[in-house]
Design a protein around this motif. Structure first.
Motif, short mmCIF file in Angstrom:
data_model
loop_
_atom_site.label_atom_id
_atom_site.label_comp_id
_atom_site.label_asym_id
_atom_site.label_seq_id
_atom_site.Cartn_x
_atom_site.Cartn_y
_atom_site.Cartn_z
N UNK A 220 0.84 -1.19 0.00
CA UNK A 220 0.00 0.00 0.00
C UNK A 220 0.88 1.24 0.00
N UNK A 221 0.34 2.36 -0.47
CA UNK A 221 1.14 3.58 -0.56
C UNK A 221 0.25 4.80 -0.71
N UNK A 222 0.84 5.97 -0.47
CA UNK A 222 0.14 7.25 -0.60
C UNK A 222 1.12 8.29 -1.10
N UNK A 223 0.68 9.15 -2.00
CA UNK A 223 1.46 10.33 -2.38
C UNK A 223 0.52 11.52 -2.47
N UNK B 74 -5.09 1.44 -7.77
CA UNK B 74 -4.62 2.80 -7.58
C UNK B 74 -5.79 3.76 -7.71
N UNK B 75 -5.91 4.68 -6.74
CA UNK B 75 -6.92 5.73 -6.76
C UNK B 75 -6.19 7.07 -6.82
N UNK C 125 -4.64 2.04 6.23
CA UNK C 125 -4.22 3.06 7.19
C UNK C 125 -3.19 4.02 6.62
N UNK C 126 -2.31 3.54 5.72
CA UNK C 126 -1.28 4.40 5.17
C UNK C 126 -1.88 5.59 4.44
N UNK C 127 -3.11 5.47 3.96
CA UNK C 127 -3.74 6.57 3.22
C UNK C 127 -4.28 7.65 4.14
N UNK C 128 -4.16 7.45 5.45
CA UNK C 128 -4.42 8.50 6.43
C UNK C 128 -5.83 9.07 6.36
N UNK D 185 -3.75 13.76 -4.84
CA UNK D 185 -3.30 12.63 -4.04
C UNK D 185 -3.57 11.33 -4.77
N UNK D 186 -2.76 10.32 -4.49
CA UNK D 186 -2.94 8.98 -5.04
C UNK D 186 -2.70 7.96 -3.94
N UNK D 187 -3.58 6.97 -3.86
CA UNK D 187 -3.50 5.93 -2.84
C UNK D 187 -3.59 4.59 -3.55
N UNK D 188 -2.76 3.62 -3.14
CA UNK D 188 -2.81 2.29 -3.74
C UNK D 188 -2.87 1.23 -2.67
N UNK D 189 -3.43 0.08 -3.03
CA UNK D 189 -3.50 -1.06 -2.11
C UNK D 189 -3.76 -2.32 -2.93
N UNK D 190 -3.63 -3.48 -2.31
CA UNK D 190 -3.93 -4.72 -3.01
C UNK D 190 -5.41 -4.76 -3.36
N UNK D 191 -5.72 -5.13 -4.59
CA UNK D 191 -7.10 -5.14 -5.04
C UNK D 191 -7.96 -6.14 -4.26
N UNK D 192 -7.33 -7.15 -3.68
CA UNK D 192 -8.07 -8.16 -2.92
C UNK D 192 -8.45 -7.68 -1.54
N UNK D 193 -7.97 -6.51 -1.11
CA UNK D 193 -8.23 -6.00 0.23
C UNK D 193 -9.16 -4.79 0.16
#
Length: 317
Positions: free
Chosen positions: A217-220, A281-282, A308-311, A295-303
């Motif tokens: 997962x990630x956020x920018x 990815x969103x 939480x990382x996307x705050x 902003x961009x947030x990503x995570x596993x599609x199965x979840x």
């Protein structure tokens, strides 16, 4: 993690501290970033006309320029040869499997420097191509420069080289310092502090942009002020296009309702393949008072979406 996932985390990365601190004033960024008059230095405005800054790292700036993407990274502790190897890896990963690499030299910053030309071509035509090089910069640093053009490739390569030469010779066209001295710790949005889940890593945190990277997962995010709706829409479109182009195998982009910082908007949503299954990815942009936020947030599609990382920046409507 395979290439697509690694590249995704290059663009969407970082580890945050939740410590309370006075909100720093975000450095003004003129909204005319997509026009001839700024936020670029006066001597760079004509050359960078039509270019839009896209989120990258604290030591790196990236610009989307109507079919050409060009970047500059100020690297410490590397020789020019090591920096070129690193820059070559960045561009070949971006163009995906099957890209060909040709070694040559480019006239940059007043001297010929070793460089590589990378092409992704079919028998009939090339879908993308670009160059990467590294030159000796200032303060003991090495400047990595690179560019990628999309089809039609040949007409755009001259502009690609012209932009690379400017970055190699002059550094950031915005006059910004690139490197550790630009970091803001703890990172935060101007209107609220951000928290960090355990196990995340800090990749970037400046007055204009930040990144968080966690496992799967990630956020920018990136900001400019004062906000203008037409410029914000172009900024969003260019940033999403840059993410998609940089991630081999990215699926088609959908437009779906979402909320960013509790404001109704529409998200660009797409998937990226990885060894652990597809990543979702969103990406979205909104105006908050006098500022625009991308902003961009990503995570596993199965979840479930928005870990939480996307705050809590993204929520479903």
């Amino acid at each position: 993690m395979r290439t697509a996932a690694r590249l995704l985390w290059v663009y969407l990365a970082g580890a945050l501290c939740s410590c309370a601190a006075p909100a720093p004033r975000v450095s003004p960024v003129a909204p005319e970033g997509a026009t001839p008059v700024g936020p670029f230095l006066p001597e760079a405005r004509a050359l960078f006309e039509g270019c839009t800054p896209v989120p990258d790292r604290a030591d790196s700036r990236l610009y989307r320029c109507d079919g050409v993407t060009v970047w500059l990274t100020e690297r410490e502790g590397l020789t020019p040869e090591q920096a070129l190897t690193e820059a070559q890896a960045r561009i070949t990963e971006r163009l995906g499997p099957g890209a060909t690499v040709v070694e040559e030299a480019l006239p940059l910053a007043g001297s010929p420097w070793p460089a590589v030309r990378v092409e992704a071509c079919e028998p009939e035509d090339c879908r993308a191509a670009g160059y990467a090089s590294a030159v000796t910069g200032t303060l003991g640093r090495v400047r990595q420069v690179g560019c990628v053009v999309q089809a039609p490739v040949r007409p755009l390569l001259a502009r690609c080289l012209e932009l690379m030469e400017s970055l190699a010779s002059n550094g950031s066209p915005e006059g910004e310092t690139l490197g550790r001295e630009a970091l803001l710790v703890p990172p935060r949005l101007p209107w609220r502090a951000l928290a960090v889940p355990d196990g995340c890593l800090l990749a970037a945190s400046t007055a204009r942009a930040g990144r968080i990277r966690c496992e799967g997962a990630s956020l920018s995010w990136s900001l400019y002020e004062p906000a203008q709706s037409q410029v914000t829409e172009r900024w969003r479109s260019q940033s999403v296009a840059e993410l998609v182009d940089a991630l081999p195998g990215a699926g088609p982009v959908e437009e779906v309702p979402c909320r960013l910082e509790n404001l109704d908007t529409r998200c660009a949503r797409f998937t990226v393949p990885s060894s652990e299954g597809p990543l979702l990815v969103w990406a979205a942009a909104v105006t908050w008072e006098d500022r625009a936020l991308f902003a961009a947030c990503s995570h596993r599609a199965s979840e479930p979406p928005y870990p939480a990382v996307c705050n809590g920046a993204f929520t479903l409507p």
